[in-house]
Scaffold this active site. Sequence first.
Site, PDB file in Angstrom:
ATOM      1  N   ARG A 205      18.254  20.905  38.017  1.00 29.69           N
ATOM      2  CA  ARG A 205      19.540  20.410  38.910  1.00 29.69           C
ATOM      3  C   ARG A 205      20.951  20.905  38.465  1.00 29.69           C
ATOM      4  O   ARG A 205      21.667  21.250  39.548  1.00 29.69           O
ATOM      5  CB  ARG A 205      19.468  18.704  38.631  1.00 29.69           C
ATOM      6  CG  ARG A 205      18.535  17.812  38.931  1.00 29.69           C
ATOM      7  CD  ARG A 205      18.482  17.708  40.662  1.00 29.69           C
ATOM      8  NE  ARG A 205      19.351  17.341  40.846  1.00 29.69           N
ATOM      9  CZ  ARG A 205      20.002  15.937  40.969  1.00 29.69           C
ATOM     10  NH1 ARG A 205      19.415  14.928  40.729  1.00 29.69           N
ATOM     11  NH2 ARG A 205      21.256  15.596  41.732  1.00 29.69           N
TER      12      ARG A 205
ATOM     13  N   CYS B 240      11.735  13.290  40.770  1.00 34.27           N
ATOM     14  CA  CYS B 240      12.973  13.286  40.691  1.00 34.27           C
ATOM     15  C   CYS B 240      13.650  12.619  39.494  1.00 34.27           C
ATOM     16  O   CYS B 240      14.566  13.074  38.850  1.00 34.27           O
ATOM     17  CB  CYS B 240      13.476  13.060  41.994  1.00 34.27           C
ATOM     18  SG  CYS B 240      13.405  11.332  42.428  1.00 34.27           S
TER      19      CYS B 240
ATOM     20  N   HIS C 278      18.109  13.657  50.015  1.00 36.59           N
ATOM     21  CA  HIS C 278      18.559  14.065  48.427  1.00 36.59           C
ATOM     22  C   HIS C 278      18.515  15.694  48.442  1.00 36.59           C
ATOM     23  O   HIS C 278      17.481  16.190  47.707  1.00 36.59           O
ATOM     24  CB  HIS C 278      17.665  13.375  47.529  1.00 36.59           C
ATOM     25  CG  HIS C 278      18.288  13.533  46.202  1.00 36.59           C
ATOM     26  ND1 HIS C 278      19.479  13.841  45.825  1.00 36.59           N
ATOM     27  CD2 HIS C 278      17.861  12.592  45.023  1.00 36.59           C
ATOM     28  CE1 HIS C 278      19.717  13.807  44.596  1.00 36.59           C
ATOM     29  NE2 HIS C 278      18.844  12.958  44.142  1.00 36.59           N
TER      30      HIS C 278
ATOM     31  N   GLN D  19      18.471  17.625  44.812  1.00 35.12           N
ATOM     32  CA  GLN D  19      17.472  17.378  43.988  1.00 35.12           C
ATOM     33  C   GLN D  19      16.209  18.496  44.354  1.00 35.12           C
ATOM     34  O   GLN D  19      15.814  18.936  43.872  1.00 35.12           O
ATOM     35  CB  GLN D  19      16.730  15.886  44.130  1.00 35.12           C
ATOM     36  CG  GLN D  19      15.593  15.752  43.238  1.00 35.12           C
ATOM     37  CD  GLN D  19      15.671  15.714  41.787  1.00 35.12           C
ATOM     38  OE1 GLN D  19      16.555  15.010  41.389  1.00 35.12           O
ATOM     39  NE2 GLN D  19      14.840  16.740  41.436  1.00 35.12           N
TER      40      GLN D  19
ATOM     41  N   ASP E 213       7.763   9.460  44.047  1.00 31.80           N
ATOM     42  CA  ASP E 213       9.123   8.821  43.790  1.00 31.80           C
ATOM     43  C   ASP E 213       8.988   7.234  43.481  1.00 31.80           C
ATOM     44  O   ASP E 213       7.823   6.804  44.048  1.00 31.80           O
ATOM     45  CB  ASP E 213      10.164   9.123  44.905  1.00 31.80           C
ATOM     46  CG  ASP E 213      11.451   8.788  44.833  1.00 31.80           C
ATOM     47  OD1 ASP E 213      11.799   8.325  43.637  1.00 31.80           O
ATOM     48  OD2 ASP E 213      12.250   8.732  45.658  1.00 31.80           O
TER      49      ASP E 213
ATOM     50  N   ARG F  78      27.747  10.019  46.339  1.00 25.27           N
ATOM     51  CA  ARG F  78      26.542   9.669  46.525  1.00 25.27           C
ATOM     52  C   ARG F  78      26.733   8.422  47.284  1.00 25.27           C
ATOM     53  O   ARG F  78      27.451   7.314  46.560  1.00 25.27           O
ATOM     54  CB  ARG F  78      25.945   9.513  44.955  1.00 25.27           C
ATOM     55  CG  ARG F  78      24.691   8.453  44.988  1.00 25.27           C
ATOM     56  CD  ARG F  78      24.064   8.422  43.735  1.00 25.27           C
ATOM     57  NE  ARG F  78      23.129   9.634  43.649  1.00 25.27           N
ATOM     58  CZ  ARG F  78      22.196   9.810  42.493  1.00 25.27           C
ATOM     59  NH1 ARG F  78      22.049   8.904  41.789  1.00 25.27           N
ATOM     60  NH2 ARG F  78      21.315  10.878  42.556  1.00 25.27           N
TER      61      ARG F  78
HETATM   62  N1  NVA Z   1      14.383   7.273  45.978  1.00 23.10           N
HETATM   63  C1  NVA Z   1      15.291   7.239  44.778  1.00 23.10           C
HETATM   64  C2  NVA Z   1      15.674   8.586  44.256  1.00 23.10           C
HETATM   65  C3  NVA Z   1      16.693   8.449  43.101  1.00 23.10           C
HETATM   66  C4  NVA Z   1      16.961   9.874  42.584  1.00 23.10           C
HETATM   67  C5  NVA Z   1      16.364   6.480  45.208  1.00 23.10           C
HETATM   68  O1  NVA Z   1      17.101   6.498  46.258  1.00 23.10           O
HETATM   69  O2  NVA Z   1      16.857   5.434  44.335  1.00 23.10           O
HETATM   70  N1   CP Z   2      17.098  12.393  40.317  1.00 23.49           N
HETATM   71  C1   CP Z   2      18.428  12.124  40.317  1.00 23.49           C
HETATM   72  O1   CP Z   2      19.245  12.090  41.255  1.00 23.49           O
HETATM   73  O2   CP Z   2      18.597  11.212  39.330  1.00 23.49           O
HETATM   74  P1   CP Z   2      19.878  10.135  39.087  1.00 23.49           P
HETATM   75  O3   CP Z   2      19.901   9.278  40.013  1.00 23.49           O
HETATM   76  O4   CP Z   2      20.008   9.860  37.471  1.00 23.49           O
HETATM   77  O5   CP Z   2      21.079  11.164  39.399  1.00 23.49           O
END
Ligand code: NVA
Ligand code: CP
Length: 301
Positions: free
Chosen positions: A288, A260, A129, A132, A220, A102
Amino acid sequence: MKHLLTLEQLSKEELLDILNLADQLKFQKKNGIPHPILAGKTLGMIFQKSSTRTRVSFEVGMHELGGQALFLSSRDLQIGRGEPIQDTARVLSRYLDGIMIRTYAQKEVEDLAKYGSVPVINALTDYCHPCQVLADLMTIREFKGSFDGLKATFIGDGNNMANSIIVGCLRLGMKVSIASPKEYEICDHIKEFAKGYPGMFEMTNDPMVAAKDADVIFTDVWASMGQEGEKEKREKAFLGYQVNDEMMAIAHKDCMVQHCLPAHRGEEITDKVFEEHADEIFEEAENRLHAQKAVLVKLMG
Ligand code: NVA
Ligand code: CP
């Protein structure tokens, strides 16, 4: 499939194959049927950003598959002190059977795959993502029975989630509509992808146009990880891009809501709509685990 770097790389058949395996693994777990398919295997998990769901679901998933997972925070790794990804990739490939990452730049994930010699899984970048959205697709099929004839709507930022939702839903034959403020529209790359699905994709600045007759509404956060400094500016730009009662009233009467998580109640979604759709949203979070186990088995099994 060698890696999971984006959803674009997967054909409709490959996507369905993962979702079918995910359903099967969910059934096995619910019925107490052991499935130690990855016994003796180790997944390394590099995190340059925070996580609740991704970290825990991958870690538990590896455990349930008979393997183990290592949590590697970039704060502690030498990456954090400037060791290049090319070297990290070659070193970690000699210890691990797979790497989950990540991070911010999509290129970092691509480089990890390019220089390493084990499967790489994208667990969120600024661009997409995929893990997800595999869970989201699994949840939609679980609640709706199939993807045929469904309209999926995304309300908000043209971000990583929007990108993967558009790709995944179009691939599986759903219509997709997205509403974002003008300066927060999706990138050209995803616009180009959507051109491959004529008559199936709509982009607008009007959330009510996008939500009309929707079967699934996604949203989101307005400011993603790494955009904390733009919070106030974004709060102004996204006013009106909220999933609320008025919006749900023009969607299909059985419209699902997917988020998400984490959610910011009172911003992109009201507390009321969130709680009314909590079953779908938390099933999505649970999925997930099952969807990622399917990915791990496909890549490392
Ligand atoms: N768009 C959000 C998704 C988190 C799972 C981010 O990148 O923070
Ligand atoms: N939706 C998601 O990826 O959650 P986290 O950021 O908690 O891993």
